[in-house]
Design a protein around this motif. Structure first.
Motif, PDB file in Angstrom:
ATOM      1  N   ARG B 107      10.448   0.804  20.539  1.00  0.00           N
ATOM      2  CA  ARG B 107       9.192   0.187  20.114  1.00  0.00           C
ATOM      3  C   ARG B 107       8.191   1.198  19.559  1.00  0.00           C
ATOM      4  NH1 ARG B 107       8.809   0.267  25.755  1.00  0.00           N
ATOM      5  NH2 ARG B 107       7.133   1.614  26.508  1.00  0.00           N
ATOM      6  N   ASP B 108       8.423   2.507  19.825  1.00  0.00           N
ATOM      7  CA  ASP B 108       7.489   3.521  19.328  1.00  0.00           C
ATOM      8  C   ASP B 108       7.655   3.770  17.828  1.00  0.00           C
ATOM      9  OD1 ASP B 108       6.275   4.052  21.805  1.00  0.00           O
ATOM     10  OD2 ASP B 108       7.918   5.396  22.380  1.00  0.00           O
ATOM     11  N   TRP B 109       8.846   3.581  17.300  1.00  0.00           N
ATOM     12  CA  TRP B 109       9.136   3.988  15.916  1.00  0.00           C
ATOM     13  C   TRP B 109       8.344   3.228  14.861  1.00  0.00           C
ATOM     14  CZ3 TRP B 109      12.117   8.104  14.194  1.00  0.00           C
ATOM     15  CH2 TRP B 109      12.759   8.839  15.200  1.00  0.00           C
ATOM     16  N   PRO B 110       8.086   1.919  15.048  1.00  0.00           N
ATOM     17  CA  PRO B 110       7.275   1.244  14.023  1.00  0.00           C
ATOM     18  C   PRO B 110       5.774   1.468  14.179  1.00  0.00           C
ATOM     19  CG  PRO B 110       8.630  -0.310  15.319  1.00  0.00           C
ATOM     20  CD  PRO B 110       8.602   0.989  16.052  1.00  0.00           C
ATOM     21  N   ARG B 111       5.345   2.157  15.222  1.00  0.00           N
ATOM     22  CA  ARG B 111       3.897   2.334  15.416  1.00  0.00           C
ATOM     23  C   ARG B 111       3.289   3.105  14.250  1.00  0.00           C
ATOM     24  NH1 ARG B 111       2.779   0.986  20.771  1.00  0.00           N
ATOM     25  NH2 ARG B 111       4.477   1.424  22.231  1.00  0.00           N
ATOM     26  N   ILE B 112       2.088   2.702  13.849  1.00  0.00           N
ATOM     27  CA  ILE B 112       1.387   3.418  12.787  1.00  0.00           C
ATOM     28  C   ILE B 112       0.913   4.755  13.350  1.00  0.00           C
ATOM     29  CG2 ILE B 112      -0.600   3.391  11.239  1.00  0.00           C
ATOM     30  CD1 ILE B 112       1.692   1.416  10.548  1.00  0.00           C
ATOM     31  N   ALA B 113       1.252   5.848  12.652  1.00  0.00           N
ATOM     32  CA  ALA B 113       0.985   7.169  13.210  1.00  0.00           C
ATOM     33  C   ALA B 113       0.070   8.008  12.321  1.00  0.00           C
ATOM     34  CB  ALA B 113       2.300   7.909  13.444  1.00  0.00           C
ATOM     35  N   ALA B 114      -0.056   7.683  11.041  1.00  0.00           N
ATOM     36  CA  ALA B 114      -0.901   8.512  10.166  1.00  0.00           C
ATOM     37  C   ALA B 114      -1.376   7.725   8.953  1.00  0.00           C
ATOM     38  CB  ALA B 114      -0.126   9.751   9.700  1.00  0.00           C
ATOM     39  N   TYR B 115      -2.562   8.077   8.493  1.00  0.00           N
ATOM     40  CA  TYR B 115      -3.142   7.546   7.258  1.00  0.00           C
ATOM     41  C   TYR B 115      -3.261   6.028   7.268  1.00  0.00           C
ATOM     42  CZ  TYR B 115      -1.458  12.212   6.138  1.00  0.00           C
ATOM     43  OH  TYR B 115      -1.177  13.552   6.184  1.00  0.00           O
ATOM     44  N   GLY B 116      -3.251   5.439   8.476  1.00  0.00           N
ATOM     45  CA  GLY B 116      -3.435   4.001   8.565  1.00  0.00           C
ATOM     46  C   GLY B 116      -2.280   3.180   8.059  1.00  0.00           C
ATOM     47  N   LEU B 118       1.360   4.878   7.649  1.00  0.00           N
ATOM     48  CA  LEU B 118       2.688   5.456   7.845  1.00  0.00           C
ATOM     49  C   LEU B 118       3.104   5.327   9.314  1.00  0.00           C
ATOM     50  CD1 LEU B 118       2.765   8.682   5.635  1.00  0.00           C
ATOM     51  CD2 LEU B 118       3.450   6.353   5.078  1.00  0.00           C
ATOM     52  N   SER B 119       4.269   4.743   9.525  1.00  0.00           N
ATOM     53  CA  SER B 119       4.797   4.601  10.879  1.00  0.00           C
ATOM     54  C   SER B 119       5.408   5.926  11.325  1.00  0.00           C
ATOM     55  CB  SER B 119       5.864   3.506  10.902  1.00  0.00           C
ATOM     56  OG  SER B 119       6.992   3.947  10.161  1.00  0.00           O
ATOM     57  N   VAL B 120       5.774   5.986  12.605  1.00  0.00           N
ATOM     58  CA  VAL B 120       6.487   7.151  13.121  1.00  0.00           C
ATOM     59  C   VAL B 120       7.740   7.408  12.264  1.00  0.00           C
ATOM     60  CG1 VAL B 120       7.834   8.009  15.077  1.00  0.00           C
ATOM     61  CG2 VAL B 120       5.629   6.878  15.477  1.00  0.00           C
ATOM     62  N   ARG B 121       8.479   6.338  12.005  1.00  0.00           N
ATOM     63  CA  ARG B 121       9.692   6.457  11.196  1.00  0.00           C
ATOM     64  C   ARG B 121       9.367   7.008   9.802  1.00  0.00           C
ATOM     65  NH1 ARG B 121      13.101   3.891   7.676  1.00  0.00           N
ATOM     66  NH2 ARG B 121      15.221   3.451   8.391  1.00  0.00           N
ATOM     67  N   ASP B 122       8.307   6.455   9.176  1.00  0.00           N
ATOM     68  CA  ASP B 122       7.913   6.930   7.840  1.00  0.00           C
ATOM     69  C   ASP B 122       7.587   8.420   7.863  1.00  0.00           C
ATOM     70  OD1 ASP B 122       8.123   4.330   6.896  1.00  0.00           O
ATOM     71  OD2 ASP B 122       5.964   3.919   7.078  1.00  0.00           O
ATOM     72  N   LEU B 123       6.905   8.862   8.927  1.00  0.00           N
ATOM     73  CA  LEU B 123       6.508  10.274   8.992  1.00  0.00           C
ATOM     74  C   LEU B 123       7.724  11.187   9.087  1.00  0.00           C
ATOM     75  CD1 LEU B 123       3.325  10.580  11.256  1.00  0.00           C
ATOM     76  CD2 LEU B 123       3.531  11.017   8.804  1.00  0.00           C
ATOM     77  N   VAL B 124       8.731  10.754   9.844  1.00  0.00           N
ATOM     78  CA  VAL B 124       9.944  11.572   9.950  1.00  0.00           C
ATOM     79  C   VAL B 124      10.635  11.646   8.589  1.00  0.00           C
ATOM     80  CG1 VAL B 124      12.201  11.802  11.072  1.00  0.00           C
ATOM     81  CG2 VAL B 124      10.216  11.045  12.400  1.00  0.00           C
ATOM     82  N   GLY B 220       3.884  15.950  14.173  1.00  0.00           N
ATOM     83  CA  GLY B 220       4.360  15.807  15.548  1.00  0.00           C
ATOM     84  C   GLY B 220       3.222  15.345  16.460  1.00  0.00           C
ATOM     85  N   GLU B 221       2.025  15.890  16.238  1.00  0.00           N
ATOM     86  CA  GLU B 221       0.870  15.434  17.031  1.00  0.00           C
ATOM     87  C   GLU B 221       0.509  13.991  16.684  1.00  0.00           C
ATOM     88  OE1 GLU B 221      -2.550  17.974  17.312  1.00  0.00           O
ATOM     89  OE2 GLU B 221      -1.454  19.370  18.594  1.00  0.00           O
ATOM     90  N   ASP B 222       0.635  13.631  15.406  1.00  0.00           N
ATOM     91  CA  ASP B 222       0.400  12.231  15.018  1.00  0.00           C
ATOM     92  C   ASP B 222       1.340  11.311  15.797  1.00  0.00           C
ATOM     93  OD1 ASP B 222      -1.429  13.074  13.085  1.00  0.00           O
ATOM     94  OD2 ASP B 222       0.026  12.995  11.435  1.00  0.00           O
ATOM     95  N   ILE B 223       2.606  11.724  15.840  1.00  0.00           N
ATOM     96  CA  ILE B 223       3.617  10.890  16.488  1.00  0.00           C
ATOM     97  C   ILE B 223       3.380  10.845  18.001  1.00  0.00           C
ATOM     98  CG2 ILE B 223       6.096  10.743  17.018  1.00  0.00           C
ATOM     99  CD1 ILE B 223       6.534  11.917  14.132  1.00  0.00           C
ATOM    100  N   ALA B 224       3.055  11.995  18.579  1.00  0.00           N
ATOM    101  CA  ALA B 224       2.777  12.042  20.015  1.00  0.00           C
ATOM    102  C   ALA B 224       1.619  11.103  20.349  1.00  0.00           C
ATOM    103  CB  ALA B 224       2.462  13.467  20.456  1.00  0.00           C
ATOM    104  N   ALA B 225       0.563  11.152  19.528  1.00  0.00           N
ATOM    105  CA  ALA B 225      -0.595  10.297  19.787  1.00  0.00           C
ATOM    106  C   ALA B 225      -0.213   8.823  19.673  1.00  0.00           C
ATOM    107  CB  ALA B 225      -1.727  10.636  18.814  1.00  0.00           C
ATOM    108  N   ALA B 226       0.578   8.494  18.659  1.00  0.00           N
ATOM    109  CA  ALA B 226       0.971   7.093  18.458  1.00  0.00           C
ATOM    110  C   ALA B 226       1.800   6.590  19.634  1.00  0.00           C
ATOM    111  CB  ALA B 226       1.759   6.951  17.154  1.00  0.00           C
TER     112      ALA B 226
END
Lengths: 201, 341
Positions: B107-116, B118-124, B220-226
């Motif tokens: 459930r963490d992978w689709p979370r929005i992590a950056a720039y409003g 991009l999801s965790v998956r998108d960031l990777v 990585g910090e974006d993802i950790a926060a998300a």
């Protein structure tokens, strides 16, 4: 706590945090450092509790693999890396013993570690019998028999406090308070040992 | 159970807990209590330390076990790939991010992590896209094939397209495999100081790897926060080259944000482990004259987060001496360097 001791423990906590972070960043030399620092501690606990060389090796391997796989599970704010690693070793060893209770238990001598273990030890060569270890033995022997027996039954024999109560023929509440009183006295004695030794064994 | 009842129960159980002598349910009860009770947590810590010594005199584990153990460890979790020193921060960030990703829930992978958006998956995928440009610049085969002159944005879009529908584990493994291949390729570089790769603009290889480390850390910090995890700053020896890179890029962007005259400089003290001091001219092509117009002291980790556009320049705790206006304009310009694309 004296200012000097406080300073030392702050430095030790920083060292622990640094080693933890190097593990997080996948540094294999940190894994080697971890093993060199704690393999004797981990193996000793596993061997004393399981009394089985092979089981002790398995527990040792699993403890180090677990730290490598989840280094962030260690929180330097909650205690030393040494104490945490020892806890993991003990838990795994006790779990193993409880699972194989019937096969493994042959001796019920709860004062095992209060005796010198160098001769005829079934699980390995003793590395150090001097200094801290000896003073630990002194601290243990200084405990009244009813306290040291409760503590060693629990820690080295892997008994629950309920089993300790049955073994000693006392109420469960008494078993719990003996464990607490015994361990607290040891903690005080060990604090002064570590204050003399720096980081301890 | 009320807090008070729980406390008195736990007090009686702490020693048994420290000796692993209570039931699993009691163990959970104690551990749940310790998080919220400093007095019990302190006693638990002390008793745990004491218990660690109950094994008595040390026994020697059988010799020769370390090699097998290292192999087993690498099988469970790949270590940072061996690289030349300049790429060590990158290899370390890759290993730490891989650790973080491998512990995420689906459930963490689709979370929005950056720039409003991009999801965790998108960031990777985005990290893999940027890494791919460096890898392609070194002559490695990357998938999808890199197009000459491809921008980071276009590359990210291309990799997102190519990896659509992939399970997240495959996305993670593909990113990690390419990062490892890049690391392996660096080992063979005889003179990395002479190699340039293209990341929207030509960048010396050594700086490109530092920039990749920087971006991998920040995302990585974006993802950790998300995912609700705690961020972990780089090791000081890895942080220092990132801060240095930021300090060297700044003179190329400051002049657009700080009004003239540009023949001035700012003295930057980055405090904390991994920090240092830099004199930063307001414009790269104009030598700064005389004493710095302002002196700014700021925590090195916070400065790097500011350079990564992850902090508000008006809110980062700083200490300023000299021309306050220049210092404020300088700080406001730091996120504009886009060290993290």
């Amino acid at each position: 706590m004296s200012a000097l001791l406080q300073q030392r423990s702050t430095g030790a906590a920083r060292d622990d945090a640094r080693l933890r972070d190097r593990l997080v960043f996948g540094d294999e030399t940190a894994f080697i450092d971890l093993y060199e620092r704690f393999s004797s501690l981990v193996y000793t606990i596993a061997a004393r509790v399981t009394r089985d060389r092979r089981a002790a090796e398995d527990v040792t391997q699993e403890v180090f693999l677990a730290v490598w796989q989840r280094p962030l599970a260690f929180d330097p704010a909650k205690g030393s890396l040494r104490g945490w690693v020892a806890m993991m070793a003990h838990r795994r060893a006790v779990d193993l013993v409880r699972r194989e209770e019937a096969h493994r238990r042959t001796t019920l001598d709860g004062r095992l570690h209060a005796e010198p273990l160098g001769h005829g030890d079934p699980v390995g060569d003793q590395v150090s019998d001097a200094d801290a270890a000896e003073r630990l033995g002194t601290a243990l022997r200084a405990l009244p028999e009813h306290l040291s027996r409760a503590v060693t039954l629990a820690y080295l024999e892997g008994r629950t406090y309920r089993e300790v109560a049955v073994e000693l023929g006392v109420p469960e509440g008494t078993a719990k308070s003996r464990l607490r009183e015994g361990l607290r006295r040891l903690a005080v004695a060990l604090q002064s040992i570590h204050a003399q030794d720096g980081e301890g064994p | 159970m009320t807090g008070t009842q729980s406390h008195s129960t736990v007090v009686g159980l702490i020693a048994a807990w420290a000796l692993d002598a209570c039931s699993p349910a009691e163990r959970d009860l104690v551990e749940a209590h310790l998080g919220g009770c400093p007095a019990c947590a302190r006693e638990a810590g002390e008793l745990r330390e004491a218990a660690a010594d109950l094994g008595g005199a040390y026994l020697r584990p059988p010799p020769g076990r370390l090699a097998g153990l290292r192999a087993a460890a690498a099988g469970r979790r790949p270590p940072a790939t061996a690289v030349p020193g300049y790429a060590a921060p990158y290899a370390a960030q890759v290993a730490a991010l891989d650790l973080l990703l491998s512990g995420l829930e689906p459930r963490d992978w689709p979370r929005i992590a950056a720039y409003g958006e991009l999801s965790v998956r998108d960031l990777v995928v985005h990290l893999a896209a940027s890494d791919g440009l460096v890898a392609a610049g070194l002559g490695l085969t990357v998938r999808p094939p890199a197009v000459p002159g491809e921008t980071l944005a276009a590359r990210t879009a291309a990799v997102l397209h190519a990896e659509r529908g992939w399970p997240v584990d495959r996305v993670r493994q593909s990113w990690r495999a390419q990062a490892d291949a890049l690391c392996h390729a660096l080992v063979g570089q005889a003179a990395p100081g002479t190699v340039t790769v293209t990341l929207d603009r030509p960048v010396p290889l050594v700086d490109a790897l530092t920039a990749r480390a920087f971006e991998t850390w920040i995302h990585g910090e974006d993802i950790a926060a998300a995912a609700g995890r705690r961020p972990l700053p780089p090791l000081p020896e890895h942080l220092h080259p990132m801060a240095d890179l930021a300090a060297r890029i700044l003179p190329h962007v400051l002049f657009r944000h700080v009004p003239p005259p540009h023949d001035r400089s700012v003295r930057l003290h980055l405090t904390g482990d991994g920090g240092g001091s830099w004199t930063v001219p307001l414009r790269a092509t104009v030598p700064g004259r005389g004493r710095p117009a302002a002196v700014i002291s700021v925590d090195v980790v916070e400065f790097c987060r500011l350079a990564g556009d992850r902090r508000d320049p008006a809110r980062v705790p700083v200490e300023v001496r000299g021309d306050t206006a220049v210092a404020r304009q300088f700080l406001a310009a730091v996120p504009a360097m886009a060290v993290v694309p």
